[in-house]
Design a protein around this motif. Structure first.
Motif, PDB file in Angstrom:
ATOM      1  N   GLY A  97     -40.140 -93.329  77.132  1.00 29.47           N
ATOM      2  CA  GLY A  97     -38.767 -93.294  77.006  1.00 29.47           C
ATOM      3  C   GLY A  97     -37.944 -93.810  77.996  1.00 29.47           C
ATOM      4  N   GLY A  98     -36.859 -94.614  77.912  1.00 31.19           N
ATOM      5  CA  GLY A  98     -35.993 -95.174  78.909  1.00 31.19           C
ATOM      6  C   GLY A  98     -36.591 -96.501  79.415  1.00 31.19           C
ATOM      7  N   MET A  99     -37.810 -96.935  79.037  1.00 27.93           N
ATOM      8  CA  MET A  99     -38.428 -98.028  79.723  1.00 27.93           C
ATOM      9  C   MET A  99     -38.156 -99.281  78.995  1.00 27.93           C
ATOM     10  SD  MET A  99     -42.387 -98.728  80.183  1.00 27.93           S
ATOM     11  CE  MET A  99     -42.539 -97.194  80.911  1.00 27.93           C
ATOM     12  N   THR A 100     -37.857-100.376  79.475  1.00 29.87           N
ATOM     13  CA  THR A 100     -37.661-101.599  78.689  1.00 29.87           C
ATOM     14  C   THR A 100     -39.013-102.088  78.470  1.00 29.87           C
ATOM     15  OG1 THR A 100     -37.552-102.988  81.022  1.00 29.87           O
ATOM     16  CG2 THR A 100     -35.413-101.631  80.162  1.00 29.87           C
ATOM     17  N   ALA A 101     -38.652-103.262  77.661  1.00 36.25           N
ATOM     18  CA  ALA A 101     -39.817-104.103  77.173  1.00 36.25           C
ATOM     19  C   ALA A 101     -40.249-104.745  78.294  1.00 36.25           C
ATOM     20  CB  ALA A 101     -39.293-105.000  76.011  1.00 36.25           C
ATOM     21  N   GLN A 102     -39.480-105.464  79.212  1.00 35.49           N
ATOM     22  CA  GLN A 102     -40.205-106.157  80.267  1.00 35.49           C
ATOM     23  C   GLN A 102     -40.998-105.179  81.072  1.00 35.49           C
ATOM     24  OE1 GLN A 102     -36.880-105.907  79.196  1.00 35.49           O
ATOM     25  NE2 GLN A 102     -36.704-108.236  78.648  1.00 35.49           N
ATOM     26  N   GLN A 104     -42.326-102.554  80.410  1.00 34.69           N
ATOM     27  CA  GLN A 104     -43.935-102.271  79.686  1.00 34.69           C
ATOM     28  C   GLN A 104     -44.779-103.458  79.816  1.00 34.69           C
ATOM     29  OE1 GLN A 104     -43.289-101.182  75.415  1.00 34.69           O
ATOM     30  NE2 GLN A 104     -45.570-101.501  75.042  1.00 34.69           N
ATOM     31  N   HIS A 105     -44.334-104.505  79.590  1.00 32.39           N
ATOM     32  CA  HIS A 105     -45.104-105.697  79.778  1.00 32.39           C
ATOM     33  C   HIS A 105     -45.989-105.857  81.254  1.00 32.39           C
ATOM     34  CE1 HIS A 105     -46.720-109.898  79.231  1.00 32.39           C
ATOM     35  NE2 HIS A 105     -46.148-110.041  80.272  1.00 32.39           N
ATOM     36  N   ALA A 106     -44.760-105.487  82.215  1.00 31.84           N
ATOM     37  CA  ALA A 106     -45.299-105.522  83.596  1.00 31.84           C
ATOM     38  C   ALA A 106     -46.535-104.410  83.772  1.00 31.84           C
ATOM     39  CB  ALA A 106     -43.906-105.193  84.637  1.00 31.84           C
ATOM     40  N   LEU A 107     -46.285-103.299  83.353  1.00 30.67           N
ATOM     41  CA  LEU A 107     -47.224-102.478  83.329  1.00 30.67           C
ATOM     42  C   LEU A 107     -48.459-102.478  82.875  1.00 30.67           C
ATOM     43  CD1 LEU A 107     -45.455 -99.053  82.681  1.00 30.67           C
ATOM     44  CD2 LEU A 107     -45.940 -99.878  84.934  1.00 30.67           C
ATOM     45  N   GLU A 108     -48.497-103.512  81.545  1.00 34.24           N
ATOM     46  CA  GLU A 108     -49.827-103.679  80.776  1.00 34.24           C
ATOM     47  C   GLU A 108     -50.253-105.043  81.672  1.00 34.24           C
ATOM     48  OE1 GLU A 108     -47.847-102.873  76.511  1.00 34.24           O
ATOM     49  OE2 GLU A 108     -48.306-104.968  77.033  1.00 34.24           O
ATOM     50  N   SER A 109     -49.644-105.630  82.625  1.00 36.22           N
ATOM     51  CA  SER A 109     -50.269-106.913  83.275  1.00 36.22           C
ATOM     52  C   SER A 109     -50.599-106.293  84.598  1.00 36.22           C
ATOM     53  CB  SER A 109     -49.110-107.860  83.349  1.00 36.22           C
ATOM     54  OG  SER A 109     -48.650-108.307  82.040  1.00 36.22           O
ATOM     55  N   ILE A 110     -50.725-105.250  85.127  1.00 32.36           N
ATOM     56  CA  ILE A 110     -51.076-104.670  86.551  1.00 32.36           C
ATOM     57  C   ILE A 110     -52.185-104.962  86.688  1.00 32.36           C
ATOM     58  CG2 ILE A 110     -51.461-102.752  88.008  1.00 32.36           C
ATOM     59  CD1 ILE A 110     -48.872-101.376  86.685  1.00 32.36           C
ATOM     60  N   ARG A 111     -52.506-105.510  87.766  1.00 30.88           N
ATOM     61  CA  ARG A 111     -54.106-105.928  88.068  1.00 30.88           C
ATOM     62  C   ARG A 111     -54.863-104.807  88.199  1.00 30.88           C
ATOM     63  NH1 ARG A 111     -55.636-109.450  93.786  1.00 30.88           N
ATOM     64  NH2 ARG A 111     -58.029-109.863  93.213  1.00 30.88           N
ATOM     65  N   GLY A 112     -56.189-104.791  87.599  1.00 35.18           N
ATOM     66  CA  GLY A 112     -56.895-103.784  87.588  1.00 35.18           C
ATOM     67  C   GLY A 112     -56.901-103.043  86.128  1.00 35.18           C
ATOM     68  N   PHE A 185     -38.253 -94.725  64.885  1.00 36.90           N
ATOM     69  CA  PHE A 185     -38.211 -95.783  65.648  1.00 36.90           C
ATOM     70  C   PHE A 185     -36.607 -95.958  66.100  1.00 36.90           C
ATOM     71  CE2 PHE A 185     -41.881 -96.827  63.395  1.00 36.90           C
ATOM     72  CZ  PHE A 185     -42.513 -97.265  64.425  1.00 36.90           C
ATOM     73  N   TRP A 186     -36.386 -96.413  67.490  1.00 37.36           N
ATOM     74  CA  TRP A 186     -35.069 -96.598  67.723  1.00 37.36           C
ATOM     75  C   TRP A 186     -34.627 -98.106  68.411  1.00 37.36           C
ATOM     76  CZ3 TRP A 186     -31.134 -93.074  67.557  1.00 37.36           C
ATOM     77  CH2 TRP A 186     -31.538 -91.669  67.515  1.00 37.36           C
ATOM     78  N   LYS A 187     -33.502 -98.398  68.167  1.00 33.45           N
ATOM     79  CA  LYS A 187     -33.004 -99.787  68.626  1.00 33.45           C
ATOM     80  C   LYS A 187     -31.617 -99.639  68.905  1.00 33.45           C
ATOM     81  CE  LYS A 187     -32.430-104.684  67.449  1.00 33.45           C
ATOM     82  NZ  LYS A 187     -32.833-105.701  66.274  1.00 33.45           N
ATOM     83  N   GLY A 188     -31.173 -99.521  70.366  1.00 36.58           N
ATOM     84  CA  GLY A 188     -29.798 -99.768  70.566  1.00 36.58           C
ATOM     85  C   GLY A 188     -28.944 -98.537  70.047  1.00 36.58           C
ATOM     86  N   GLY A 189     -29.412 -97.446  70.037  1.00 35.27           N
ATOM     87  CA  GLY A 189     -28.779 -96.267  69.196  1.00 35.27           C
ATOM     88  C   GLY A 189     -29.126 -96.037  67.733  1.00 35.27           C
ATOM     89  N   VAL A 225     -44.575-102.121  64.089  1.00 36.41           N
ATOM     90  CA  VAL A 225     -43.502-101.676  64.777  1.00 36.41           C
ATOM     91  C   VAL A 225     -42.417-102.866  64.387  1.00 36.41           C
ATOM     92  CG1 VAL A 225     -42.205-101.512  66.824  1.00 36.41           C
ATOM     93  CG2 VAL A 225     -44.707-100.660  66.488  1.00 36.41           C
ATOM     94  N   PRO A 226     -41.275-102.335  63.812  1.00 40.36           N
ATOM     95  CA  PRO A 226     -40.107-103.300  63.298  1.00 40.36           C
ATOM     96  C   PRO A 226     -39.668-103.886  64.593  1.00 40.36           C
ATOM     97  CG  PRO A 226     -39.427-101.267  62.405  1.00 40.36           C
ATOM     98  CD  PRO A 226     -40.831-100.824  63.401  1.00 40.36           C
ATOM     99  N   ALA A 227     -39.301-105.266  64.187  1.00 37.49           N
ATOM    100  CA  ALA A 227     -38.839-106.140  65.424  1.00 37.49           C
ATOM    101  C   ALA A 227     -37.810-105.634  66.129  1.00 37.49           C
ATOM    102  CB  ALA A 227     -38.608-107.562  64.941  1.00 37.49           C
ATOM    103  N   GLY A 228     -37.789-105.425  67.691  1.00 32.74           N
ATOM    104  CA  GLY A 228     -36.825-104.905  68.376  1.00 32.74           C
ATOM    105  C   GLY A 228     -36.746-103.574  68.473  1.00 32.74           C
TER     106      GLY A 228
END
Length: 405
Positions: A97-102, A104-112, A185-189, A225-228
């Motif tokens: 909640g409140g997290m952007t896709a960028q 989320q991708h950064a969290l998934e790419s954390i070393r370790g 699902f939510w997208k821009g309100g 998951v629907p696109a976007g």
């Protein structure tokens, strides 16, 4: 009561260890002198037998340092036991909640991080049916599933399947094949509902024994998951190895993406991990300072004893004793009681450490990992003692010492 008696016992054992050194040095010197056929070793041992207190001055600091290091190792083990579980992996739950896709991708790419997935639950309209069952789903590919669980066979990408832990799981009675559930699902309100019929095909997998990485009813492909759009009330699950260094690195990585992110590191005590890092730092600093102080004190005490024995060394040289014999006697006189004291410190230290672990109520009562380090430190101290003892017997005979010898 043990919180009082255990520290008192540790202190008393340390005091007894120090007070035992002169008696041990005297008994050892007497025994070695009687059985040895070496002139240099006999000279050294007879000197130690006559002045057993010299071993106390030279070896006390280093012996207590080794004894204390054993006890600190037990403290580290106790902190490590209460800081985490016994599973080989660690999971982290982060709300999307409140997290952007960028982000989320950064969290998934954390070393370790070795695996990741998104957990979500089906939407329930409580105004219509307050007892409607909830379907737990995991959004992940087969590759992400394999990285997150212990074992999985027969996974095929692109289609939903029911999940069942082959050892600990069983199908829910309220969730039957063909039952329809809705996901929000939510997208821009704007919101959107996606319907899912519970599939008949079951995918059996093996989750970890002490920690449930999946804990869901169905596996959904990312294309569900629907696109976007973003799933409502979903959490991102990250999986890593459970060793403290990796856990701290992943937590630091999450904080680097966004310091305000709320993360739930399941089954570990973050405060205890921080305490372990502090104790290890203090232990390293204390060992270095203790080694420096111990070596300096040894050199001062050994030099002082060598100056006291200078007249006797001069007399032995006049009687025909070779410099090699005198150096060997000097080295043996210091090294033998020091070695015996350090070995006694290792034994009593490990015994006190085991007593501490037993009274602590943990699962580990004996730790052998610290023994090689203690033995290496002890051998290093003996090597320094040998190197420092060699120059104390000079080559030149001082005439002023002849009368005093």
């Amino acid at each position: 009561m043990s919180a009082v008696l255990m520290p008192l016992a540790v202190v008393l054992v340390g005091i007894g260890l120090v007070l035992t050194l002169p008696l041990l040095s005297q008994a050892l010197a007497r025994s070695v002198a009687r059985s040895s056929g070496s002139l240099s070793l006999s000279l050294a041992m007879r000197r130690n037998e006559a002045e057993p207190g010299g071993a106390l001055r030279v070896a006390t600091g280093l012996v207590l340092l080794v004894y204390a290091a054993s006890l600190v190792q037990g403290v580290l083990i106790e902190l490590d036991q209460i800081s985490k579980h016994n599973s080989p992996v660690q999971i982290y739950s982060v709300g999307l909640g409140g997290m952007t896709a960028q982000q989320q991708h950064a969290l998934e790419s954390i070393r370790g991080v070795r695996g990741h997935a998104v957990r979500m639950s089906s939407w329930t309209d409580l105004r219509v049916d307050a007892y409607q069952p909830v379907l737990g789903a995991v959004i992940a590919t087969c590759g992400q599933l394999r990285e997150s669980v212990s074992k999985v066979d027969g996974c095929v990408d692109g289609r939903p399947v029911r999940l069942l832990d082959a050892v600990n799981g069983r199908p829910h009675d309220d969730i039957k094949s063909g039952t329809t559930f809705r996901f929000h699902f939510w997208k821009g309100g704007h919101r959107r509902f996606q319907q899912l019929k519970v599939p008949e095909r079951i995918l059996r997998y093996r989750d970890w024994d002490d920690i449930q990485a999946m804990n869901a009813d169905v596996l959904l492909p990312p294309s569900f998951v629907p696109a976007g759009y973003r799933p409502d009330g979903a959490t991102l699950v990250l999986v890593s190895d459970s060793d403290p260094a990796t856990v701290r690195a992943v937590l630091d990585g999450i904080g680097g993406v966004d310091p305000t992110i709320a993360v739930d590191p399941y089954g570990i005590n973050v405060t205890a991990l921080q305490q372990i890092a502090v104790v290890k730092t203090l232990l390293a600093i204390g060992m270095v300072l203790g080694l420096i102080i111990g070596v300096a004190a040894y050199l001062v005490a050994a030099t002082d004893r060598a100056m006291e024995r200078k007249p006797q060394v001069t007399a032995l040289a006049l009687l025909g004793a070779r410099p090699r014999t005198l150096r060997a006697a000097q080295v043996a006189q210091v090294v033998v009681p020091l070695t015996a004291g350090l070995m006694l410190a290792v034994v009593t230290g490990k015994a006190a450490e085991s007593s501490y672990l037993v009274t602590g109520g943990g699962a580990i009562f004996w730790d052998g990992k610290g023994v090689p380090l203690l033995l290496a430190c002890s051998l290093g101290a003996v090597a320094v003692a040998v190197a420092g003892s060699l120059p104390l017997v000079g080559r030149r005979i001082d005439p002023e010492l002849i009368g005093r010898g």
